[in-house]
Design an enzyme around this catalytic site. Structure first.
Site, PDB file in Angstrom:
ATOM      1  N   GLY A 152       0.820  -1.208   0.000  1.00 46.56           N
ATOM      2  CA  GLY A 152       0.000   0.000   0.000  1.00 46.56           C
ATOM      3  C   GLY A 152       0.847   1.247   0.000  1.00 46.56           C
ATOM      4  N   GLY A 198       2.146   5.704   4.479  1.00 47.56           N
ATOM      5  CA  GLY A 198       1.277   6.378   5.432  1.00 47.56           C
ATOM      6  C   GLY A 198      -0.086   5.772   5.601  1.00 47.56           C
ATOM      7  CB  THR A 210       4.806   0.497  10.067  1.00 49.72           C
ATOM      8  OG1 THR A 210       5.480   0.695   8.825  1.00 49.72           O
ATOM      9  CG2 THR A 210       5.811   0.161  11.129  1.00 49.72           C
ATOM     10  CD  GLU A 251      -2.997  30.848  -8.424  1.00 48.82           C
ATOM     11  OE1 GLU A 251      -3.802  29.888  -8.499  1.00 48.82           O
ATOM     12  OE2 GLU A 251      -1.766  30.693  -8.562  1.00 48.82           O
TER      13      GLU A 251
END
Ligand code: ADP
Ligand code: ZN
Ligand code: MG
Length: 647
Positions: free
Chosen positions: A234, A237, A241, A457
């Protein structure tokens, strides 16, 4: 300057628990150390003075003339010569040039002196002694000067290797090849499945492993065998683990964990022996879990690896892992978990039956999963009554567990900074903005620059409103944040797992909007569009080579076989130039569309840019109000069907 992609920013990885490393310099930092040092120094000076000059008068240096006069006057008692240097004693004290007087003196006889000193001394019955001007060097001095440097090196070497050993990097002496696997206390496992949320499918799959480790006999009685290795796959994050540790915590078994990158940094030959040691320890402690994190660091396909030396170590380590995995039986109660975010590069040998034959995919969480993860990480955070975690989850598509943990942390820090008693929704809003857009930056910009950025923007934002299928524009700002001078934030209505072609085109048109606006208003472009162009290039490229969205290239996927440094492309020159031409065509079509739409809506573009210059930031409602454009009836997101989306 780019419309922020709906994808999550690079999520952080879990910090490793700090290694215990003895601080060798620590004693030097204490006051006591320095006081001791000072006392020792003073004592040393005092003692050496006492020892060498106790009861002896000081030696005065006199001229050779004075010395001869003293001899003639019969004042000299005895002398000792070392070459031309003379020391001696006199009956009544002599004075040196500074006026100090003493019965001990020293002087230097000039080499050109032609006097008959011996006769003069004999006449006055002075005792004559002589020392060898080149005395034999004592043995220890000889030894020290010849072996000293070598000895220093040896000492330095010992010191460094001690350090390395205690720092755990596979010392040269001592812990040579010993595994650094940390043994978690099986009595008090720190995390359980309670601490993992949003990936219930994965938990269900791993529950079997937990059950087996708890009661191996029960499974064996029915004749079933457990997989030896489970590979967690995967993106970073997502909690791989964390899951591995939670399995150990649930099963209450010792957890031997090691990151594969630690093998790689080791000295040649150490990796393999570490693996051996790791497995031996785990088998002795069975039932137990061995966890190899970041498996791709050593498990890279040996065929694909670029072989420029230095690969032998990796290969030996990998071979040792394979050997060890073949060498035990899962009935022993040891299960090997491994994690990777690059399953595609793993050596096929690792995935053969009897090794990591079970694969568990850990997906980024969906909206409900994100809410559940937020709930876990806010367990110990005082929340104001207005906080709605489901709302926050819906505003953060693409974020993974590690990001969400950071988000909560940011919000809590912000609340503390503002002196609040609880974390409010406003704190979360600020944290989301910071996480998605980066933190604000103080920059001095000229009016002209600000205007350019405002138009750039506004171009992105306006196209976000105009192009059917585009993600809704949530916010546009010309406050510099992170690396960007301005940001347009568009986020999808819902998580997307599958992208339609018109959506991808809308993304590209929007991304080109900044540049198109600059061209329309000023007739020139700036460097500000770099990031936008990267996005466009990437999307157009993927459309052609990966998703078969170019009619000319056809329904083919070339993505896996693209030419690496030493690899051949699986297609010929004609296809290569066709791909290039198609990527260019798609990007140019999008650019034309962007320029056309903006030219047609010039008044709205001006209005938006001026409003931005005045207000710095505009949110969704304000943008709609200023432009008077209601976002068109947008097609709903394509039906989400997990597993069929882009990789
Ligand atoms: P990975 O190993 O997949 O890169 P980690 O397990 O290191 O991810 O995740 C880092 C941290 O993020 C975890 O320690 C945990 O605090 C948080 N986290 C990640 N995924 C989840 C999840 N599904 N549920 C709860 N917390 C999570
Ligand atoms: Zn831009
Ligand atoms: Mg990890």
């Amino acid at each position: 300057m780019a419309p922020a992609p709906p994808q999550a920013p690079a999520p952080g990885t879990a910090p490793k628990p700090p290694e215990k490393r003895p601080d060798l310099l620590a004693p030097m930092r204490t006051l006591r150390f320095w006081v001791m040092l000072a006392i020792l120094l003073v004592a040393n000076i005092v003692i050496s003075n006492l020892a060498f000059s106790a009861g002896q008068p000081p030696t005065v240096t006199i001229s050779y003339n004075t010395f001869l006069d003293q001899v003639d006057a019969g004042n000299v008692v005895s002398i000792t010569s070392t070459g031309e240097a003379i020391t001696g004693t006199v009956k009544s004290p002599v004075k040196d040039s500074s006026g100090t007087s003493s019965t001990r003196f020293q002087t230097q006889r000039p080499t050109f002196a032609n006097d008959d000193l011996e006769t003069a001394l004999r006449q006055h019955s002075v005792t004559m002694n002589a020392k060898d001007p080149n005395p034999p060097v004592p043995l220890w001095v000889t030894l020290l000067s010849s072996f000293g440097p070598a000895l220093l090196f040896v000492l330095l070497f010992l010191y460094l290797s001690r350090r390395a050993a205690s720092a755990g990097a596979g010392g040269i002496l001592g812990s040579f090849g010993q595994s650094r696997a940390r043994l978690y206390n099986p009595e008090r496992p720190s995390v359980t499945f309670e601490d993992v949320a949003g990936i219930d499918e994965v938990k269900a799959e791993l529950q079997e492993v937990v059950d087996f480790l708890r009661e191996p006999q029960k499974y064996q009685r029915l004749g079933g065998t457990m997989p030896k290795g489970v590979l967690l796959v995967g993106p970073p994050g997502t909690g791989k683990t964390l899951l591995a540790r939670a399995v150990a915590g649930e099963a209450k078994v010792p957890f031997f964990s090691i990151a594969a990158s630690e093998f790689v940094e080791a000295i040649v030959g150490v990796g393999a022996s570490r693996v051996r040691d790791l497995f031996a320890k785990a088998r002795a402690a069975a039932p137990a879990i061995i966890f190899i994190d970041e498996l791709d660091a050593i498990g890279r396909s040996r065929a694909a690896a670029v072989r420029i030396g230095g690969n032998d170590e990796q290969e030996q380590t990998l071979n040792q892992i394979l050997t060890e995995m073949d060498g035990f039986d899962s009935r022993e109660g040891v299960i090997v978990l491994a994690a990777t975010n690059r399953p595609d590069v793993l050596d096929p040998a690792l995935l053969r039956p009897g090794r990591f034959d079970r694969r568990v995919t850990v997906q980024p969480p969906d909206r409900r999963g994100r809410a559940a993860i937020l709930r876990i990480h806010t367990r110990n955070v005082p929340l104001a009554p207005d906080v709605n975690l489901d709302d926050i989850a819906s505003q953060t598509p693409g974020l993974v567990g590690a990001d969400l943990r950071n988000l909560v942390n940011e919000a809590a820090l912000g609340a503390a900074r503002n002196g609040g008693a609880a974390v409010t929704m406003a704190d979360f809003a600020e944290a989301i903005e910071k996480t998605l857009l980066g933190s604000e930056r103080k920059l001095m910009l000229s009016e002209l620059d600000r205007e350019r950025i405002a138009y750039h923007e506004s171009g992105h934002a306006l196209l976000g409103l105009l192009v059917p299928g585009a993600d809704p524009v949530k916010k546009v700002t010309i406050v510099p944040r992170g690396q960007a001078l301005g940001v347009t934030l568009q986020s999808p209505v819902d998580d997307r797992f599958n992208y339609a072609e018109d959506y991808l085109r809308a993304r590209m048109v929007g991304a080109l909007g900044g540049r198109a606006a600059e061209r329309l208003i000023y007739g020139v472009v700036t460097t500000g569009a770099e990031n936008d162009l990267q996005q466009v290039t990437r999307i157009a490229h993927e459309m052609v080579v990966r998703w078969g969205m170019s009619p000319k290239v056809g329904p083919l996927n070339f993505a896996d076989g693209e030419a690496g440094m030493f690899q051949q492309r699986p297609y010929g020159e004609a296809t290569a130039s066709l791909i290039d031409a198609e990527i260019r065509r798609i990007a140019e079509e999008c650019q034309e569309e962007a320029e056309k739409l903006l030219a047609e809506h010039r008044p709205q573009l001006d209005a938006l840019a001026h409003s931005l210059l005045k207000n710095d930031s505009l949110d969704e409602a304000e943008i709609i109000e200023v432009t008077g454009i209601k976002p068109g009836a947008r097609e709903p997101a394509a039906p989400a069907l997990r597993g069929t989306g882009p990789r």
